[in-house]
Design an enzyme around this catalytic site. Structure first.
Site: not given
Length: 312
Positions: A113, A238, A268
């Protein structure tokens, strides 16, 4: 040249949209349950004939077009991804072939990430050191391919996509010094492992770490750029979970900034999440040329990397 800058950005998402109602037909969940816990409404899901390098190539082509450049202008391609299926050729080489970039150096970075902000720092360093003149930096992941769609704790989170940036030499630094690191002893808190590989995480541990440990680190990234958090025009964290993004942005002290909340419609997307969200804010006109923006990636490996950039 004394620094580097982001000349342009671009992004791409697959056409298929998976809603919370769709997921309620797969696992024991509901739109209200998902929204209240992670803030996600929809996510884009790539089909079996849409590999990661295709997503990345679409985003790369958009960034090149926005920068007014041709593929031949690029001499380094960096792709941040953790969902590459094959070991060789690497994802960057596949993207270079798709886009038609000749003779460029090609490297993948797997920092999950936080991959894009690591790759952006690497591009900045390469340009400053004279190893490259123009770098194509891409974050791309197909999280749907490493997800157990019978596990309601993870399948509600993920989406697929890609974002890209063109980095080039500049008279004045427009990509601030990176602040990066990791917490190796907590590396198992976020995992993509096994055969076939599957995404898993310890959600509460990640939430506590992100909301308590990361704010002072993000503030230090601003200090390295010579700015106060209140000076920021934008914050792109993020895009993991709205319940992490909102308190983290508040604790950083970015009181005047536009805060990216693309997680609500994209889920995500791992390494793609920051360039995807950043590109959307630029495209929508929420940020203007020269605006100082904090990009801050965190998560997989419990790694983090952040820097303040000037908006293209």
């Amino acid at each position: 040249m004394n620094g580097s800058r982001i000349a342009a950005v671009g992004h791409y998402q697959p056409a298929k949209i998976l809603t919370n109602e769709d997921l309620a037909g797969l696992v024991d969940t509901s739109d209200e349950w998902i929204r209240s816990r992670v803030g996600i409404r929809t996510r884009h899901i790539a089909g079996p004939d849409e590999p990661v390098d295709e997503l990345a190539a679409h985003a790369a082509a958009k960034a090149l077009a926005a920068a007014g450049l041709t593929p031949a202008d690029i001499d380094l391609v960096l792709v941040a991804t953790s969902t590459a299926v094959d070991r060789s050729p690497n994802m960057a080489a596949r993207v270079a072939a798709r886009v038609g970039i000749p003779q460029a150096a090609t490297m993948d970075l797997n920092v999950v990430c936080a991959g894009f902000t690591h790759a952006l720092a690497t591009a900045d360093h390469a340009v400053r050191a004279g190893g490259a003149s123009r770098v194509l930096v891409i974050g791309a992941d197909k999280m749907s391919e490493v997800t157990d769609w019978s596990d309601r704790t993870t399948c509600v989170l993920v989406g697929d996509g890609a974002g890209a940036a063109v980095v080039e030499a500049a008279d004045e630094p427009a990509i601030g010094p990176v602040l990066w690191g990791s917490v190796p002893e907590m590396g198992n808190a976020v995992r993509i492992e096994g055969t076939p590989p599957r995404f898993a995480q310890e959600g509460q541990s990640v939430y506590r770490w992100a909301t308590t440990q990361l704010p002072p680190i993000a503030r230090r990234a601003c200090e390295r750029a010579g700015l106060e958090p209140a000076d920021l025009a934008g914050v792109v964290l993020h895009q993991a979970n709205l319940r992490i993004i909102e308190p983290l942005a508040q604790k950083i002290g970015a009181v005047n900034a536009v805060v990216a909340r693309d997680v609500t419609e994209s889920g995500n997307t791992s390494a793609a999440s920051i360039p995807l969200a950043f590109s959307k804010l630029v495209e929508q006109g929420s940020l203007t040329t020269g605006d100082p923006v904090l990009l801050f990636g965190f998560g997989g490996n419990l790694s983090y990397a952040g820097q303040v950039v000037r908006c293209p």
